[in-house]
Design an enzyme around this catalytic site. Structure first.
Site, PDB file in Angstrom:
ATOM      1  N   ASN A  62      -9.559  29.444  24.658  1.00 27.32           N
ATOM      2  CA  ASN A  62      -9.232  28.012  24.793  1.00 27.32           C
ATOM      3  C   ASN A  62      -9.477  27.272  23.485  1.00 27.32           C
ATOM      4  O   ASN A  62      -8.666  26.446  23.047  1.00 27.32           O
ATOM      5  CB  ASN A  62     -10.087  27.376  25.896  1.00 27.32           C
ATOM      6  CG  ASN A  62      -9.672  27.796  27.285  1.00 27.32           C
ATOM      7  OD1 ASN A  62      -8.602  28.362  27.486  1.00 27.32           O
ATOM      8  ND2 ASN A  62     -10.520  27.530  28.258  1.00 27.32           N
ATOM      9  N   ARG A 394       7.640  29.909  31.414  1.00 28.09           N
ATOM     10  CA  ARG A 394       6.855  31.075  30.992  1.00 28.09           C
ATOM     11  C   ARG A 394       7.176  32.212  31.958  1.00 28.09           C
ATOM     12  O   ARG A 394       7.005  32.066  33.168  1.00 28.09           O
ATOM     13  CB  ARG A 394       5.355  30.781  30.994  1.00 28.09           C
ATOM     14  CG  ARG A 394       4.937  29.675  30.023  1.00 28.09           C
ATOM     15  CD  ARG A 394       3.417  29.586  29.906  1.00 28.09           C
ATOM     16  NE  ARG A 394       3.012  28.373  29.207  1.00 28.09           N
ATOM     17  CZ  ARG A 394       2.951  28.264  27.877  1.00 28.09           C
ATOM     18  NH1 ARG A 394       3.276  29.303  27.128  1.00 28.09           N
ATOM     19  NH2 ARG A 394       2.564  27.132  27.317  1.00 28.09           N
ATOM     20  N   HIS A 454      10.122  21.551  31.414  1.00 31.66           N
ATOM     21  CA  HIS A 454       8.898  22.097  31.990  1.00 31.66           C
ATOM     22  C   HIS A 454       8.981  22.168  33.512  1.00 31.66           C
ATOM     23  O   HIS A 454       8.040  22.596  34.174  1.00 31.66           O
ATOM     24  CB  HIS A 454       7.713  21.211  31.567  1.00 31.66           C
ATOM     25  CG  HIS A 454       6.370  21.782  31.859  1.00 31.66           C
ATOM     26  ND1 HIS A 454       5.529  21.252  32.817  1.00 31.66           N
ATOM     27  CD2 HIS A 454       5.704  22.836  31.336  1.00 31.66           C
ATOM     28  CE1 HIS A 454       4.403  21.950  32.867  1.00 31.66           C
ATOM     29  NE2 HIS A 454       4.489  22.912  31.978  1.00 31.66           N
ATOM     30  N   ARG A 583      -8.742  19.044  36.400  1.00 26.64           N
ATOM     31  CA  ARG A 583      -9.394  20.237  35.864  1.00 26.64           C
ATOM     32  C   ARG A 583      -9.871  20.038  34.434  1.00 26.64           C
ATOM     33  O   ARG A 583     -10.961  20.456  34.073  1.00 26.64           O
ATOM     34  CB  ARG A 583      -8.429  21.417  35.915  1.00 26.64           C
ATOM     35  CG  ARG A 583      -9.075  22.737  35.517  1.00 26.64           C
ATOM     36  CD  ARG A 583      -8.054  23.824  35.270  1.00 26.64           C
ATOM     37  NE  ARG A 583      -7.462  23.730  33.943  1.00 26.64           N
ATOM     38  CZ  ARG A 583      -6.172  23.822  33.695  1.00 26.64           C
ATOM     39  NH1 ARG A 583      -5.323  23.972  34.674  1.00 26.64           N
ATOM     40  NH2 ARG A 583      -5.711  23.733  32.452  1.00 26.64           N
ATOM     41  N   HIS A 611      -4.194  24.683  38.986  1.00 32.62           N
ATOM     42  CA  HIS A 611      -2.991  24.367  38.223  1.00 32.62           C
ATOM     43  C   HIS A 611      -2.015  23.461  38.972  1.00 32.62           C
ATOM     44  O   HIS A 611      -1.079  22.925  38.373  1.00 32.62           O
ATOM     45  CB  HIS A 611      -2.300  25.680  37.836  1.00 32.62           C
ATOM     46  CG  HIS A 611      -1.267  25.556  36.776  1.00 32.62           C
ATOM     47  ND1 HIS A 611       0.073  25.725  37.026  1.00 32.62           N
ATOM     48  CD2 HIS A 611      -1.367  25.279  35.453  1.00 32.62           C
ATOM     49  CE1 HIS A 611       0.757  25.560  35.904  1.00 32.62           C
ATOM     50  NE2 HIS A 611      -0.090  25.289  34.929  1.00 32.62           N
TER      51      HIS A 611
END
Length: 846
Positions: A62, A394, A454, A583, A611
């Site tokens: 990260n 992705r 996205h 988050r 998510h």
């Protein structure tokens, strides 16, 4: 004519009021606090030991991305004479970089200390990483032989001197650096060896049974370094790793003439490897002169160099998980979990028909992605499916989904794929899949200039007669088989005609590059998403001002959009209760008196990555949207995103229940304080610990088992009813009163034609659903308006009505089943034949 003073006064009236920074905080500092929260999991002794080591690695990964993207971009802005100012903290770019750099040493010390602690405990249990200084004679012999046989032929040691300039150190690559003492009067030189990425970084060392020992490839080279530079003698040694700026704008570079977009992206990716360094990490000990030589070659300041005494790039940790001895796995790892079947979907039946009947909601990773994957695979071979359209951001490297899209194209379906090539750090994989899909016959398009796509949407279109039906699949996360086992996300599968029309329009607009479409059900960024959020907040504000109960719930990854933050603060002041599960980044600070007193923010970091994005308005959450978008300006204004409503009551209840369970979490949840820090959620006296992710795991198993039992019982009931119906039919046809009937018994072929039809008619059929019923009505209308001439039957033989192959098979199977249950009829026939022969011979009937 107005004077200068009057002009200034007019300008002041038009000027926006100064921003209120009392309830907001800097984005970058908020992110660092989030990553520190991830590191907290490594300190949590309730987490299995090796899983804690994985959190240490995740923290580092990260941080690497943060330095490459955020700090890299800010460093570029810091070079400007007139720097932009952050609208949440009023800090310039250079001030933000300084604040980040000031926070890093404490974080890195904490990271290094917990790594050493965990490794020491693993070593005591039998999972041992060998270091150069602690090699036993046997281990050193093994390492030397391994180096000579496998490593030495691959590496290319470099000596840096005036005739050999400092090379370009690749972003994120590992290098061994050392000062060299020459045999001449030259000053000390610099030696460099790149750790070969083509080799396995973890080298297993022979060890006693029940243990696992390994050494890292860089340590193998370090152990044999004296033989690498010929007559030059290493004076010091350390591992180094450069992190470069990766915040590059593909659209800002310009596409060259006669260059397609894929070629453009390949060129951009190569350029990223050579961008300006941001940070130099050093593991080991280098002389000041050696370090200074490296630092100056990279044009880095002293504050951009960080040293540690543990391995750099802990990504190797995930590679040794499978090597842990079997007897230690239960102690060191989470209990293995397999995503469970969705309890509302019967995987033995057509997924398409089930979605036509009712909306379906999948919840990853607790439930498997298979219904979605199977549906797309079905569509690829379904003759009634005419087109498949999907957006991909992705994609897994081994993607069953993409293989199904290829199959569909090769089977003659129209397949349109919007492949986003600008998904950061997944660009190369997406480029490769785009090329494969295009070669198979798919139409591959790319996102609009300046706006990443996205959104996560897929639409399957079917033609039944002259009617069209659409199934629309919308997700909060990527269509990615790998991350669906790690990330917590929703996917809605619906045949709702209004959502289907919006989705059809969305794909049409994408193909035309139109980002300003008007939709009835979907909230589509960059134009329609933020107004949807604002309308929901305004509705609750009006309710609160009218004295009615009002509530808003958000589940997000990040909250940075200043307009949304200010509207949430306005709602809080009006008396609206705002509950949020965020988050990562939260630039809003809750609990600030007079500003955000009614705002409550929590974060959950645990086994799975949270998510999903959820927007819910109303005390009873009467308006629920799921989305791919966070409340960040980049999402709401500079990307193509979709928020979609949950209209089915059952699905709405599921979302409401899931979120309620997460708000109850008092184990992995943290509360955000008014000073921007995270603290553990306090438990009420006598309150039991509640881990929402573990509870959802247990619920998934429980629901799947209950659904399986219910389906098994239903199948038993259907089978028993079929047998009962067959026996009743047998009883109705078995009595024979006339002996003459036995002399000429019915031919077997009549039984096989007539009796199964009776059984089929008696079998219960599913009640037709509204959507399917409408489709059938349209088909019937079209067929009747243009009737085909029916074939005339032959007068001698009465032929059965035409049947499908499936129906013929079903009839044949049913006939065989009936015959198996009729031994009494054969015996009765033989007995009556025998009685007839006796009568002919003796003349007696008794």
């Amino acid at each position: 004519m107005p004077s200068k003073i009057e002009k200034k006064q007019a300008a002041a009236r038009l000027r926006k009021p100064p921003r209120d920074f009392s309830y907001t905080q800097n984005r970058e500092l908020s992110w660092l606090r989030f990553d520190n929260r991830v590191l907290d999991e490594a300190f949590d002794e309730s987490v299995p030991l090796f899983e804690r080591l994985k959190f240490v690695s995740i923290f580092e990964s990260n941080l690497d991305e943060f330095l490459m993207v955020r700090v890299g971009g800010l460093s570029d802005l810091a070079e400007l004479k007139k720097q932009p100012v952050d609208n949440k903290s009023n800090m310039t770019a250079s001030e933000q970089v300084e604040a980040v750099v000031a926070e890093l040493p404490g974080l890195l010390d904490r990271w290094e200390s917990i790594f050493k602690s965990i490794e020491g405990k693993l070593d005591a249990l039998g999972v041992h990483r060998a270091c150069v200084d602690s090699l036993t004679p046997e281990e050193r012999t093994f390492v030397t032989r391994f180096f000579q046989a496998y490593v030495s032929p691959v590496i290319s040691p470099l000596v840096i001197d005036p005739r050999h300039p400092f090379p370009n150190l690749r972003n994120g690559a590992l290098y061994l650096a050392c000062g060299l003492d020459g045999v001449t009067d030259e000053e000390s030189l610099l030696g460099l060896i790149e750790i070969p990425a083509s080799m396995n970084r973890v080298v297993e060392i022979p060890s006693p049974t029940g243990t696992y020992s390994y050494i890292l490839l860089e340590d193998v080279i370090l152990a044999c370094l004296d033989s690498c530079f010929g007559s030059y003698k290493p004076l010091d040694r350390a591992l180094i790793r450069v992190t470069r700026n990766a915040d590059i704008d593909p659209d800002g570079e310009g596409v060259e003439e006669e260059e397609d977009y894929r070629q453009h992206m390949k060129r951009i990716l190569k350029k990223r490897l050579r961008l300006q360094p941001v940070v130099l990490a050093v593991s080991g000990s280098l002389e000041k002169t050696t370090l200074k030589t490296i630092r100056k070659a990279l044009e880095l300041s002293r504050r951009s160099v960080f040293t540690c005494d543990i391995p750099l790039d802990l990504g190797y940790v995930f590679g040794i998980e499978g090597k842990i001895p079997e007897h230690l796995r239960n102690e060191l790892l989470f209990t293995p979990f397999k995503p469970q079947p969705n309890p509302t979907i019967d995987m033995t039946c057509s997924i398409r028909e089930q979605v036509l009947q009712h909306d379906k909601l999948l919840f990853y990773p607790y439930e498997a992605m298979n219904p979605f994957l199977d549906l797309v695979h079905e569509a690829a071979y379904d003759p009634e499916c005419i087109s498949l359209r999907i957006t991909l951001y992705r994609v897994a490297k081994q993607s069953r989904l993409c293989e199904s899209l290829i199959d569909a194209a090769e089977n003659g379906k129209e397949v349109t794929v919007l492949m986003e090539l600008r998904a950061r750090f997944d660009e190369q994989n997406n480029i490769e899949w785009a090329e494969r899909l295009e070669e198979a016959g798919c139409t591959v398009i790319y996102g609009s200039e300046g706006f990443k796509c996205h959104s996560k949407i897929c639409q399957l279109t079917y033609r039944e007669g002259m009617a069209l039906t659409r199934l629309t699949l919308l997700g909060t996360g990527n269509f990615n088989e790998k991350t669906a086992k790690l990330y917590s996300d929703f996917m809605l599968m619906t045949a709702h005609p209004g959502i289907g029309e919006d989705a059809n329009l969305f794909f049409r607009n994408l193909s035309l590059g139109n980002l300003r479409g008007d939709y009835r059900f979907l909230g589509v960024a960059p134009v329609g998403l933020k107004p949807l959020i604002m309308r929901g907040l305004d509705r609750e504000i009006q309710r609160a001002l009218a004295g009615e109960p009002a509530r808003v719930f958000f589940k997000l990854n990040s909250l940075t959009d200043r307009e949304v933050i200010d509207k949430i603060a306005e709602a809080s002041c009006a008396g609206v209760r705002v509950d949020m599960i965020i988050r990562g980044i939260s630039c809003l600070k809750p609990g600030v008196p007079g500003k955000t007193e009614n705002v409550h923010v929590r974060s959950i970091v645990g086994r799975f990555l949270e998510h999903a994005r959820v927007y819910a308005f109303g005390v009873d959450s009467d308006m629920i949207y799921l989305s791919s978008a966070d409340m960040m300006t980049r999402n709401t204004e500079h990307r193509v995103e979709i928020a979609f409503p949950v209209l089915d009551p059952t699905c709405r209840t599921l979302v409401h229940d899931y979120m309620g369970m997460q708000l109850r979490d008092n184990v992995k949840a943290r509360s955000l304080t008014s000073d921007g820090t995270w603290v553990p959620v306090k438990r009420a006296e006598g309150e039991k610990p509640f881990n929402s992710q573990e509870a959802l795991l247990e619920r998934a198993y429980r629901n799947a088992e209950a659904a399986a039992q219910q389906r098994a019982q239903e199948k038993e009931r259907v089978a028993e009813k079929a047998i009962h119906t067959e026996l009743e039919h047998e009883a109705a046809v078995e009595p024979v009163t006339e002996p003459e009937a036995v002399v000429a018994p019915p031919a077997p072929e009549h039984e096989s034609v007539e009796e199964p039809e009776a059984v089929v008619e008696a079998a219960p059929e599913p009640e037709p659903q509204p959507v399917a019923h409408k489709v059938q009505e349209v088909q019937a209308t079209v067929i009747e308006s243009e009737p085909a001439p029916a074939p005339q039957p032959e007068p001698q033989t009465a032929k059965p009505a035409p049947e499908t192959s499936a129906r013929r098979k079903k009839s044949s199977d049913t006939t065989k089943a009936i015959e198996r249950h009729r031994p009494g009829r054969v015996r009765m026939g033989l007995g009556l034949i025998g009685l007839g022969l006796k009568t002919l011979i003796t003349g007696k009937t008794k």
